[in-house]
Design an enzyme around this catalytic site. Structure first.
Site, PDB file in Angstrom:
ATOM      1  N   ARG A  71       0.810  -1.221   0.000  1.00  0.00           N
ATOM      2  CA  ARG A  71       0.000   0.000   0.000  1.00  0.00           C
ATOM      3  C   ARG A  71       0.843   1.271   0.000  1.00  0.00           C
ATOM      4  O   ARG A  71       0.365   2.338  -0.382  1.00  0.00           O
ATOM      5  CB  ARG A  71      -0.999  -0.038   1.162  1.00  0.00           C
ATOM      6  CG  ARG A  71      -2.129  -1.050   0.925  1.00  0.00           C
ATOM      7  CD  ARG A  71      -3.144  -1.075   2.048  1.00  0.00           C
ATOM      8  NE  ARG A  71      -2.640  -1.699   3.244  1.00  0.00           N
ATOM      9  CZ  ARG A  71      -2.674  -3.012   3.501  1.00  0.00           C
ATOM     10  NH1 ARG A  71      -3.173  -3.832   2.598  1.00  0.00           N
ATOM     11  NH2 ARG A  71      -2.228  -3.497   4.627  1.00  0.00           N
ATOM     12  N   GLU A 108       2.440  -8.320  13.040  1.00  0.00           N
ATOM     13  CA  GLU A 108       1.289  -8.857  13.752  1.00  0.00           C
ATOM     14  C   GLU A 108       0.752 -10.115  13.093  1.00  0.00           C
ATOM     15  O   GLU A 108      -0.056 -10.843  13.663  1.00  0.00           O
ATOM     16  CB  GLU A 108       0.187  -7.796  13.870  1.00  0.00           C
ATOM     17  CG  GLU A 108      -0.286  -7.206  12.559  1.00  0.00           C
ATOM     18  CD  GLU A 108       0.511  -5.973  12.144  1.00  0.00           C
ATOM     19  OE1 GLU A 108      -0.119  -5.070  11.573  1.00  0.00           O
ATOM     20  OE2 GLU A 108       1.731  -5.924  12.380  1.00  0.00           O
TER      21      GLU A 108
END
Length: 219
Positions: A71, A108
């Protein structure tokens, strides 16, 4: 939306307006996955974000803008164009030729191989601005910072649209990973991180269709 001023604060009035275009979905097992597709679908809001970042970094002296796979490839190029600076892709390993890569890192989502950049894109002494959409635990940013330092460049700042403050320095009893501790352990705690919007403002829950399915894949 006006672009007259050149200083912006995290969670300021502009961030509050932008936060309305950052809905969250249950995705990849995460209850709140923030979707930048909301503001990408609104050219005025997207342009405002680019203007804010361009204004923040116009006068601090940068040589290039590096965007993180994937992104950061959306956000980085218009910011680089606004600043009239080269854009550098930091890609996942094996995605482009003639590269050097950083060490593997934790996110994560689990362990990831290092990020790669083409040789000679970053030279000794270059001042690099790193761009991504969101910083949580900081694992991906840490890999990018190490890559710049390996090439003897300087990271001016890591800039993201969203910063999840809960991971900056959480109490030990929460069990959450600490970005502050990780940066210290990697000896990169001299690098500042800035996010325009924090989770304090991100309360726009997406309206889900009845047939919505969490079909997210790890990446």
């Amino acid at each position: 939306m006006s672009s007259e001023k050149n200083t912006y604060e995290q969670d300021g009035p502009e961030a509050l307006e932008i936060s309305q275009y950052l809905p969250y979905f249950p995705f990849k097992g995460i209850p709140r996955f923030y979707d930048i597709g909301g503001f990408l679908a609104n050219p005025e809001v997207f342009q405002k974000i680019v203007d804010i970042f361009a204004a923040r970094y116009a006068d601090i002296g940068i040589d290039s803008v590096a965007g993180l796979d994937a992104r950061g490839f959306i956000l980085g190029p218009p910011i680089a164009l606004a600043l009239k600076k080269p854009f550098i892709m930091m890609r996942k390993e094996g995605k482009m030729p003639n590269t050097v890569k950083s060490p593997s890192y934790e996110t994560e989502y689990g362990k990831r191989s290092g990020l790669a950049v083409q040789k000679n894109r970053i030279k000794k002494g270059d001042r690099v601005l790193i761009i991504d959409d969101l910083v949580a635990t900081g694992g991906t940013l840490s890999s990018a910072i190490q890559l710049v330092k390996m090439l003897e460049g300087t990271v001016v700042e890591c800039a993201c649209v969203v910063e999840l403050k809960m991971f900056i320095d959480p109490p030990a009893e929460t069990g959450l990973p600490s970005r502050t501790n990780m940066f210290k352990d990697l000896d990169i705690n001299d690098v500042p991180v800035w996010g325009l919007v924090s989770e304090d403002l991100l309360n726009n829950e997406a309206v889900l269709a009845k047939d919505y399915v969490d079909d997210g894949e790890e990446h």
